[in-house]
Design an enzyme around this catalytic site. Sequence first.
Site, PDB file in Angstrom:
ATOM      1  N   SER A 148      -4.542  13.836  -2.247  1.00 15.92           N
ATOM      2  CA  SER A 148      -3.272  13.251  -1.838  1.00 15.92           C
ATOM      3  C   SER A 148      -3.359  12.738  -0.392  1.00 15.92           C
ATOM      4  CB  SER A 148      -2.156  14.284  -2.021  1.00 15.92           C
ATOM      5  OG  SER A 148      -0.898  13.664  -2.025  1.00 15.92           O
ATOM      6  N   ASP A 278       0.071  11.300 -13.379  1.00 18.67           N
ATOM      7  CA  ASP A 278       0.518  11.478 -11.994  1.00 18.67           C
ATOM      8  C   ASP A 278       1.829  10.716 -11.784  1.00 18.67           C
ATOM      9  OD1 ASP A 278       0.850  11.623  -9.236  1.00 18.67           O
ATOM     10  OD2 ASP A 278      -1.289  11.410  -8.822  1.00 18.67           O
ATOM     11  N   HIS A 306      -0.089  15.118 -10.676  1.00 21.74           N
ATOM     12  CA  HIS A 306      -0.599  14.937  -9.309  1.00 21.74           C
ATOM     13  C   HIS A 306      -1.306  16.178  -8.783  1.00 21.74           C
ATOM     14  CE1 HIS A 306      -0.811  13.073  -5.378  1.00 21.74           C
ATOM     15  NE2 HIS A 306      -0.232  14.126  -4.820  1.00 21.74           N
TER      16      HIS A 306
END
Length: 337
Positions: A148, A278, A306
């Site tokens: 991320s 995601d 995610h």
Amino acid sequence: MDLDVLNMFVIAGGTLAIPILAFVASFLLWPSALIRIYYWYWRRALGMQVRYANYDDYQFCYSYRGRPGYRPSILMLHGFSAHKDMWLSIVKFLPKNLHLVCVDMPGHEGTTRSDLDDYSISGQAKRIHQFVECIKLNRRPFHLVGTSMGGNVAGVYAAQYPEDICSLTLICPAGLPSTTDSKFVKQLRELQESKCIDRIPLIPSTPEEMADMLKLCSYVRFKVPQQILQGLVDVRIPHNEFYRKLFLEIVDEKSRHSLHENMSKIKAPTQVIWGKQDQVLDVSGASVLASAIPDCHVYILENCGHSVVVERPRKTANLILEFLALLHSIDNNKKQA
């Protein structure tokens, strides 16, 4: 029954009751303390040790296991509002003789937080480079992993400090434009239009908002007790003001597409792992990276959101190990040729 025997059972029962009652009390009254104890115990069980490194007046907090050896060390960069312990679920499935380092990102957990610091993606990459030099991790090229926001930083790091790394793993990285808006991006747009930008879905302040965030980040639906949701919120609330500042910094024009702007400079063999479902960062970003980085291996995980590290830790660990083994085999073949 003999009185002495009866007393023995009472004492034994009382001895057992004390920790049980303490656990129940912690669970009901101080769930945040229980969460901290949980991470402390898990680190010890996996052999991870916490250390601090200083660069001038700046302090980095990190955990590590193993020592540098013939195989590359692995440095792991966590995502927005997380901490070094988020990697423990993957550490569990990695060999104990691998040298692993998990660092708290700038401003997070035990690493220095300063209003004067540069929290842009480029600024964070510079801080991580300082950390690497502090612990002399770059004596030999290492494998860099980021997820991320940490994936955005890791990609920029690989582009700006190519001599430090031998290979790169990006897990659902931020910093890429997308032709398809994710659910999270749509939510942000709606909040901007209604001028409620303070209600950022990734910065919960109630157990209900925490539950919504977990649903947003995960394809797998975890049944989390209300007390644990409260504990997770209690741990985060003192830091929410910083998280808001950081979030606005990394979605600013200066940082929003940092990985995209730097991806053509990445020369190290790169692995991209992305959850197909995601809802935070659209999976189409994987093809963007594959088209720009010459030696790029893409893995799309079915039935995964995610939070790849939490949802599919064993699979993620195996993919990283297989990738490193492949690169080792290629390197050996080149030496023999």
